[in-house]
Design a protein around this motif. Structure first.
Motif, PDB file in Angstrom:
ATOM      1  N   SER A 183       0.846  -1.189   0.000  1.00 33.00           N
ATOM      2  CA  SER A 183       0.000   0.000   0.000  1.00 33.00           C
ATOM      3  C   SER A 183       0.887   1.246   0.000  1.00 33.00           C
ATOM      4  O   SER A 183       1.939   1.268   0.648  1.00 33.00           O
ATOM      5  CB  SER A 183      -0.899   0.023   1.243  1.00 33.00           C
ATOM      6  OG  SER A 183      -1.774  -1.091   1.253  1.00 33.00           O
ATOM      7  N   ASN A 184       0.457   2.241  -0.723  1.00 32.37           N
ATOM      8  CA  ASN A 184       1.213   3.479  -0.816  1.00 32.37           C
ATOM      9  C   ASN A 184       0.930   4.331   0.428  1.00 32.37           C
ATOM     10  O   ASN A 184      -0.097   4.999   0.529  1.00 32.37           O
ATOM     11  CB  ASN A 184       0.822   4.235  -2.089  1.00 32.37           C
ATOM     12  CG  ASN A 184       1.771   5.365  -2.394  1.00 32.37           C
ATOM     13  OD1 ASN A 184       2.220   6.070  -1.499  1.00 32.37           O
ATOM     14  ND2 ASN A 184       2.077   5.540  -3.676  1.00 32.37           N
ATOM     15  N   LYS A 185       1.878   4.313   1.387  1.00 32.20           N
ATOM     16  CA  LYS A 185       1.664   5.005   2.654  1.00 32.20           C
ATOM     17  C   LYS A 185       1.560   6.523   2.470  1.00 32.20           C
ATOM     18  O   LYS A 185       0.890   7.210   3.254  1.00 32.20           O
ATOM     19  CB  LYS A 185       2.811   4.682   3.617  1.00 32.20           C
ATOM     20  CG  LYS A 185       2.790   3.256   4.130  1.00 32.20           C
ATOM     21  CD  LYS A 185       3.927   3.015   5.112  1.00 32.20           C
ATOM     22  CE  LYS A 185       3.755   3.885   6.349  1.00 32.20           C
ATOM     23  NZ  LYS A 185       4.816   3.617   7.352  1.00 32.20           N
ATOM     24  N   TYR A 191      -4.431  11.271   3.165  1.00 35.27           N
ATOM     25  CA  TYR A 191      -5.896  11.339   3.312  1.00 35.27           C
ATOM     26  C   TYR A 191      -6.385  10.662   4.589  1.00 35.27           C
ATOM     27  O   TYR A 191      -7.580  10.389   4.730  1.00 35.27           O
ATOM     28  CB  TYR A 191      -6.561  10.710   2.084  1.00 35.27           C
ATOM     29  CG  TYR A 191      -6.273  11.489   0.819  1.00 35.27           C
ATOM     30  CD1 TYR A 191      -6.884  12.721   0.581  1.00 35.27           C
ATOM     31  CD2 TYR A 191      -5.380  10.994  -0.137  1.00 35.27           C
ATOM     32  CE1 TYR A 191      -6.619  13.441  -0.582  1.00 35.27           C
ATOM     33  CE2 TYR A 191      -5.107  11.707  -1.303  1.00 35.27           C
ATOM     34  CZ  TYR A 191      -5.731  12.930  -1.511  1.00 35.27           C
ATOM     35  OH  TYR A 191      -5.467  13.649  -2.660  1.00 35.27           O
ATOM     36  N   ASN A 192      -5.424  10.397   5.506  1.00 33.82           N
ATOM     37  CA  ASN A 192      -5.773   9.837   6.811  1.00 33.82           C
ATOM     38  C   ASN A 192      -6.575   8.539   6.667  1.00 33.82           C
ATOM     39  O   ASN A 192      -7.621   8.355   7.299  1.00 33.82           O
ATOM     40  CB  ASN A 192      -6.579  10.869   7.636  1.00 33.82           C
ATOM     41  CG  ASN A 192      -6.627  10.504   9.111  1.00 33.82           C
ATOM     42  OD1 ASN A 192      -5.737   9.817   9.616  1.00 33.82           O
ATOM     43  ND2 ASN A 192      -7.676  10.948   9.785  1.00 33.82           N
ATOM     44  N   LEU A 193      -6.048   7.648   5.848  1.00 32.30           N
ATOM     45  CA  LEU A 193      -6.715   6.371   5.607  1.00 32.30           C
ATOM     46  C   LEU A 193      -5.881   5.213   6.160  1.00 32.30           C
ATOM     47  O   LEU A 193      -4.664   5.318   6.314  1.00 32.30           O
ATOM     48  CB  LEU A 193      -6.930   6.164   4.107  1.00 32.30           C
ATOM     49  CG  LEU A 193      -7.811   7.200   3.407  1.00 32.30           C
ATOM     50  CD1 LEU A 193      -7.737   7.010   1.888  1.00 32.30           C
ATOM     51  CD2 LEU A 193      -9.260   7.074   3.877  1.00 32.30           C
ATOM     52  N   GLU A 194      -6.543   4.112   6.463  1.00 33.92           N
ATOM     53  CA  GLU A 194      -5.857   2.932   6.986  1.00 33.92           C
ATOM     54  C   GLU A 194      -5.546   1.951   5.850  1.00 33.92           C
ATOM     55  O   GLU A 194      -6.179   1.986   4.786  1.00 33.92           O
ATOM     56  CB  GLU A 194      -6.718   2.234   8.045  1.00 33.92           C
ATOM     57  CG  GLU A 194      -6.943   3.068   9.297  1.00 33.92           C
ATOM     58  CD  GLU A 194      -7.708   2.288  10.352  1.00 33.92           C
ATOM     59  OE1 GLU A 194      -8.174   1.163  10.033  1.00 33.92           O
ATOM     60  OE2 GLU A 194      -7.852   2.807  11.469  1.00 33.92           O
ATOM     61  N   THR A 205     -11.027   2.365  -0.581  1.00 30.96           N
ATOM     62  CA  THR A 205      -9.882   3.231  -0.302  1.00 30.96           C
ATOM     63  C   THR A 205      -9.276   3.779  -1.592  1.00 30.96           C
ATOM     64  O   THR A 205      -8.991   4.983  -1.708  1.00 30.96           O
ATOM     65  CB  THR A 205      -8.811   2.449   0.482  1.00 30.96           C
ATOM     66  OG1 THR A 205      -9.374   1.955   1.699  1.00 30.96           O
ATOM     67  CG2 THR A 205      -7.608   3.328   0.787  1.00 30.96           C
ATOM     68  N   ALA A 206      -9.038   2.871  -2.567  1.00 32.20           N
ATOM     69  CA  ALA A 206      -8.418   3.280  -3.823  1.00 32.20           C
ATOM     70  C   ALA A 206      -9.312   4.265  -4.580  1.00 32.20           C
ATOM     71  O   ALA A 206      -8.818   5.243  -5.159  1.00 32.20           O
ATOM     72  CB  ALA A 206      -8.138   2.057  -4.679  1.00 32.20           C
ATOM     73  N   LYS A 207     -10.617   4.030  -4.596  1.00 31.61           N
ATOM     74  CA  LYS A 207     -11.540   4.935  -5.281  1.00 31.61           C
ATOM     75  C   LYS A 207     -11.477   6.331  -4.670  1.00 31.61           C
ATOM     76  O   LYS A 207     -11.453   7.342  -5.392  1.00 31.61           O
ATOM     77  CB  LYS A 207     -12.972   4.399  -5.189  1.00 31.61           C
ATOM     78  CG  LYS A 207     -13.337   3.406  -6.271  1.00 31.61           C
ATOM     79  CD  LYS A 207     -14.825   3.090  -6.194  1.00 31.61           C
ATOM     80  CE  LYS A 207     -15.268   2.224  -7.362  1.00 31.61           C
ATOM     81  NZ  LYS A 207     -16.716   1.933  -7.292  1.00 31.61           N
TER      82      LYS A 207
END
Length: 276
Positions: A183-185, A191-194, A205-207
């Motif tokens: 995953s691209n950290k 975007y503050n995503l897990e 997440t990708a969308k």
């Protein structure tokens, strides 16, 4: 006086000659002794060489790999064997892309030919586990060669699903490869995503990231790269994707006509159309 001196000189010369002859004889004897000793040394060395090699068992192995792992394993074993006086030596015939233009398919065909001819050139043959079922009829049952305690080490792992056919241990894995989903950290933190843990999480997440990046004129971002190339690697990716869609991590590989496989292929198509 003159006559006496001549006689004395002659006697001295004779004595010297006798001494020289004795020295020569001694030298000849020494040379003979040295030759005998040298011959004995050669015979002893030959005997030692023969005795050392009589009890060394050579195991011939055939392998094909793009990596150096088999050479490392063999070198480690031979060193261990030498230090522990096992008298076993592994002779590895390693086919790589460096010494021959080869593919996995051609290597499989070569092994098939060796088995069909009942060749005894190799004691062990290393091949991709996709061929285990095909070659099982030519392989010995390892239950008769290895202890139960040793086979139990593989009993609960992936080997029990890929190396056993009709209760026959046809093979054992030398190593296991794992594929990783990166995953691209940078974007996740931006975007503050897990990190996504399921395929549905990945899609959502990708969308989100792609849509947000489009607002910043970043239109060259892909949501997923599954490494589905048109070769063996692509087939491995296909199997891995299906395997990842099991209901439980303890479930075996799903059958191809199962509902699990059907759902996996639908999910794969959805990811392809929406993210890739």
């Amino acid at each position: 006086n003159f006559l006496n001196e001549r006689v004395n000189n002659n006697n001295n010369n004779n004595n010297n000659n006798n001494n020289n002859n004795n020295n020569n004889n001694n030298n000849n004897n020494n040379n003979n002794n040295n030759n005998n000793n040298n011959n004995k040394m050669i015979i002893v060395q030959l005997l030692i060489y023969v005795l050392l090699n009589i009890y060394i068992v050579t195991v011939n192995i055939l392998a094909f790999s793009k990596k150096e792992i088999y050479s490392l394993l063999v070198n480690d074993f031979n060193e261990y064997s030498r230090k522990n006086d096992l008298d076993i030596y592994i002779d590895l015939n390693l086919i790589t892309l460096k010494n021959i233009s080869f593919t996995v398919d051609r290597y499989g065909a070569m092994i098939d030919t060796l088995f069909s001819r009942q060749s005894d050139k190799y004691d062990l043959v290393i091949f991709d586990n996709i061929y285990t079922k095909k070659f099982r009829q030519h392989l010995l049952d390892l239950k008769h060669l290895l202890t139960k305690e040793h086979l139990d080490l593989y009993k609960y792992g992936v080997a029990s699903q890929t190396c056993i056919f009709n209760n026959k241990w046809a093979a054992l894995p030398t190593y296991i490869e794992y594929s990783c989903l990166y995953s691209n950290k940078e974007y996740l933190e931006k975007y503050n995503l897990e990190i996504p843990k399921t395929w549905d999480d990945l899609i959502d997440t990708a969308k989100y990231v792609i849509n947000e990046e489009k607002k910043l004129n970043n239109t060259e971002l892909y949501g997923y790269n599954g490494s589905f190339s048109n070769d063996e690697l692509g087939m491995c990716s296909l199997y891995e994707f299906i395997f990842s869609c099991r209901d439980s991590k303890n479930d075996p590989f799903p059958k191809f006509n199962s509902l699990t496989t059907t759902k996996a292929l639908h999910m794969m198509k959805k990811i392809k159309n929406e993210l890739s």
